[in-house]
Design an enzyme around this catalytic site. Structure first.
Site, short mmCIF file in Angstrom:
data_model
loop_
_atom_site.label_atom_id
_atom_site.label_comp_id
_atom_site.label_asym_id
_atom_site.label_seq_id
_atom_site.Cartn_x
_atom_site.Cartn_y
_atom_site.Cartn_z
N CYS A 41 -0.25 6.82 7.51
CA CYS A 41 -1.56 6.19 7.63
C CYS A 41 -2.57 7.22 8.13
O CYS A 41 -2.31 7.95 9.09
CB CYS A 41 -1.48 5.02 8.61
N CYS A 45 -1.28 0.46 15.31
CA CYS A 45 -2.34 0.81 14.37
C CYS A 45 -3.52 -0.16 14.51
O CYS A 45 -3.32 -1.38 14.52
CB CYS A 45 -1.83 0.79 12.93
N THR A 86 0.81 -1.23 0.00
CA THR A 86 0.00 0.00 0.00
C THR A 86 0.84 1.27 0.00
O THR A 86 0.30 2.36 -0.22
CB THR A 86 -0.91 0.03 1.25
N CYS A 143 2.82 3.06 9.26
CA CYS A 143 1.95 3.11 10.44
C CYS A 143 2.78 3.03 11.71
O CYS A 143 3.96 2.69 11.69
CB CYS A 143 0.96 1.92 10.45
N CYS A 199 -4.08 5.68 11.93
CA CYS A 199 -3.34 5.68 13.20
C CYS A 199 -2.47 6.91 13.38
O CYS A 199 -1.90 7.11 14.45
CB CYS A 199 -2.49 4.41 13.31
N ASP A 201 19.65 14.09 49.54
CA ASP A 201 18.39 14.81 49.70
C ASP A 201 17.67 14.31 50.95
O ASP A 201 17.58 13.10 51.20
CB ASP A 201 17.52 14.58 48.46
#
Length: 501
Positions: free
Chosen positions: A65, A38, A30, A34, A68, A448
């Site tokens: 994407c 996702c 694609t 992502c 996401c 401390d």
């Protein structure tokens, strides 16, 4: 981590959001990248490839994407843990140095050549400083497009782009939508990571983080030590003023169930990306609490306190120089006395501002004085003991003239050495500054008083030397161990405020 293919695949298949920001998943079929968490159906492993940064994925031709929003994931916790060149460079890039000063400015701050910086960033992150800064500009542009009514030309320059054409091309390349399409897409149902605000001239957004997060000590500390006029706790939110390169701002930060609600008002929107970065740094939102707590639980004496309230963060600062001055003001006095001294200094020498969100019960009135302003003061006008007055004047002189760098890209070891060389700056002051200004996750305060009292309560060694030896179990997260130790005491810094200051 991106080079461990099997581990990355397992994280993606489990939709494990704990790894968001550690690496990015690119889908070969694609051409989309992502975050590991996702919610979409995970791709087949043979179609996955992994990148160490969003910039590297973008350079390889992958688009973000739309579901996401990997550009809005928490930042990599590596840059907060490490003190090497790449980590320092990444912190400075997030702080906007490349946008303001270019790559030569980044290299000059780090003390290396531009070629060395580019080579090391490319080797580890798959992208050089310009590409990394470009990815950050794209993220800022998307935020402004979706959550503000600014004209696109104003968005372009506010996000740091040099031209409208570059802005349009970058948005289209990274998000596969034009700026106008992004805005139209966001209008019907504003995205979960941003929301519109009822306050004119401000911007509201959500700051993501890795769960768990314990807000008690984080916001309790900031509210309990807040300087009048500069900081306040109002209506369930911590508010403060910000000194920024092109102007100033006011921020409101409110803890919510799964994010920090952030509202920003800025005099110049070009400071937006930097303001967001400093707010994330202030609240330590890019920490990896699972890794921290897992290590601290290996100590059976500390484990019950980690289990009781996991996810404690280290409250930091938006300005290292400011915090160093406040540390000196707070030497050997109570929290209330330190606030009073700082408030007087602010009222007398801070730069006055107008709070955009006025309120009858409170308000922010000033920026904290810069080191340059404090260096010009008559020391005799400072109402404090002579020895502490000398310490303060020595510190502000060094800060004003560049003798000490306490910025996000500072060399931690060198800064410690420079601070320790100043009269009146002892180990407690040095480590306090290292913890909250420099962001060293392993800074430790064995002397401390609160730490020593907690150690006695838990059955830990009480002397600083013995406690330091025992604390080797907590490395490299001793600064977080301090937060758990402080939480054993009954002090306002450990409690989420319920009312105003």
């Amino acid at each position: 981590m991106h080079e461990d293919f099997e581990r990355c695949v397992r994280a993606v298949q489990a939709k494990d959001s704990r790894f968001d920001g550690w690496f990015f998943t690119a889908v070969l079929t694609t051409r989309i990248y992502c975050r590991p968490g996702c919610p979409a159906m995970p791709p087949k492993p043979e179609n996955m490839t992994f990148y160490p940064s969003a910039a590297a994925a973008q350079q390889a031709g992958f688009r973000a994407c739309k579901r996401c929003r990997p550009d809005a994931s928490p930042g990599s916790p590596e840059w907060n843990v490490r003190a090497d060149l790449v980590a320092r460079a990444m912190r400075l890039i997030a702080d906007g140095v490349v946008d303001r000063e270019g790559v030569p400015g980044l290299a000059a701050r780090l003390g290396y050549s531009t070629r060395q910086i580019e080579r090391q960033l490319l080797a580890e992150l798959g992208a050089g400083p310009l590409a990394l800064a470009r990815a950050q500009r794209a993220q800022t542009a998307r935020l402004l497009i979706e959550t503000s009514g600014l004209a696109m030309s104003d968005v372009a320059f506010a996000a740091g782009f040099a031209s409208i054409r570059t802005f349009n091309d970058t948005v289209r390349e990274v998000f596969a939508l034009t700026p106008s399409e992004l805005r139209v897409r966001a209008r019907p149902a504003p995205h979960a990571h941003a929301a519109r605000t009822p306050v004119a001239g401000s911007l509201s957004l959500r700051l993501p983080y890795r769960a768990p997060l314990c807000p008690d000590n984080l916001f309790g500390h900031l509210a309990a030590t807040g300087v009048p006029g500069v900081e306040e706790w109002r209506d369930g939110a911590y508010r403060r003023t910000l000194r920024l390169p092109r102007g100033h701002g006011v921020v409101s930060l409110r803890p919510e169930a799964d994010h920090i609600a952030c509202r920003l008002s800025l005099t110049d929107w070009r400071d937006l990306s930097l303001a967001i970065s400093r707010c994330r740094w202030l609240l330590d939102l890019d920490a990896d609490p699972v890794a921290v707590d897992d290590q601290l639980r290996t100590d059976p004496l500390l484990a019950p306190y980690v289990d009781k309230a996991p996810g404690r963060r280290v409250p930091r600062t938006v300005d290292g120089a400011e915090f160093a001055v406040r540390v000196v003001l707070g030497q050997q006095v109570s929290t209330a006395a330190a606030r009073t001294l700082a408030g007087r200094l602010v009222e007398a020498h801070g730069e006055a501002i107008t709070d955009p969100d006025t309120h009858p019960d409170g308000g922010l009135t000033h920026l904290f004085p810069s080191p340059e302003a404090l260096a010009a003061l008559d020391p005799e006008a400072l109402a404090m003991p002579r020895s502490r007055r000398a310490t303060l004047t020595g510190l502000v002189a060094a800060l004003a003239h560049g003798g000490i760098d306490l910025g996000v890209g500072a060399d931690w070891d060198r800064a410690r050495e420079q601070l320790a060389a100043l009269p009146g700056i002892g180990p407690w002051s040095v480590e306090s500054i290292a913890m909250r200004a420099l962001g060293d996750p392993d800074a430790f305060l064995p002397s401390d008083l609160g730490v020593r009292l907690a150690a006695r309560t838990l059955g830990l060694p009480a002397t600083p030397a013995a406690l330091t030896a025992h604390a080797a179990l907590w490395r490299p997260w001793r600064a977080y161990a301090v937060q758990y130790l402080w939480a054993t005491g009954d002090h306002p810094i450990n409690l989420l405020p319920t009312n105003g200051n």
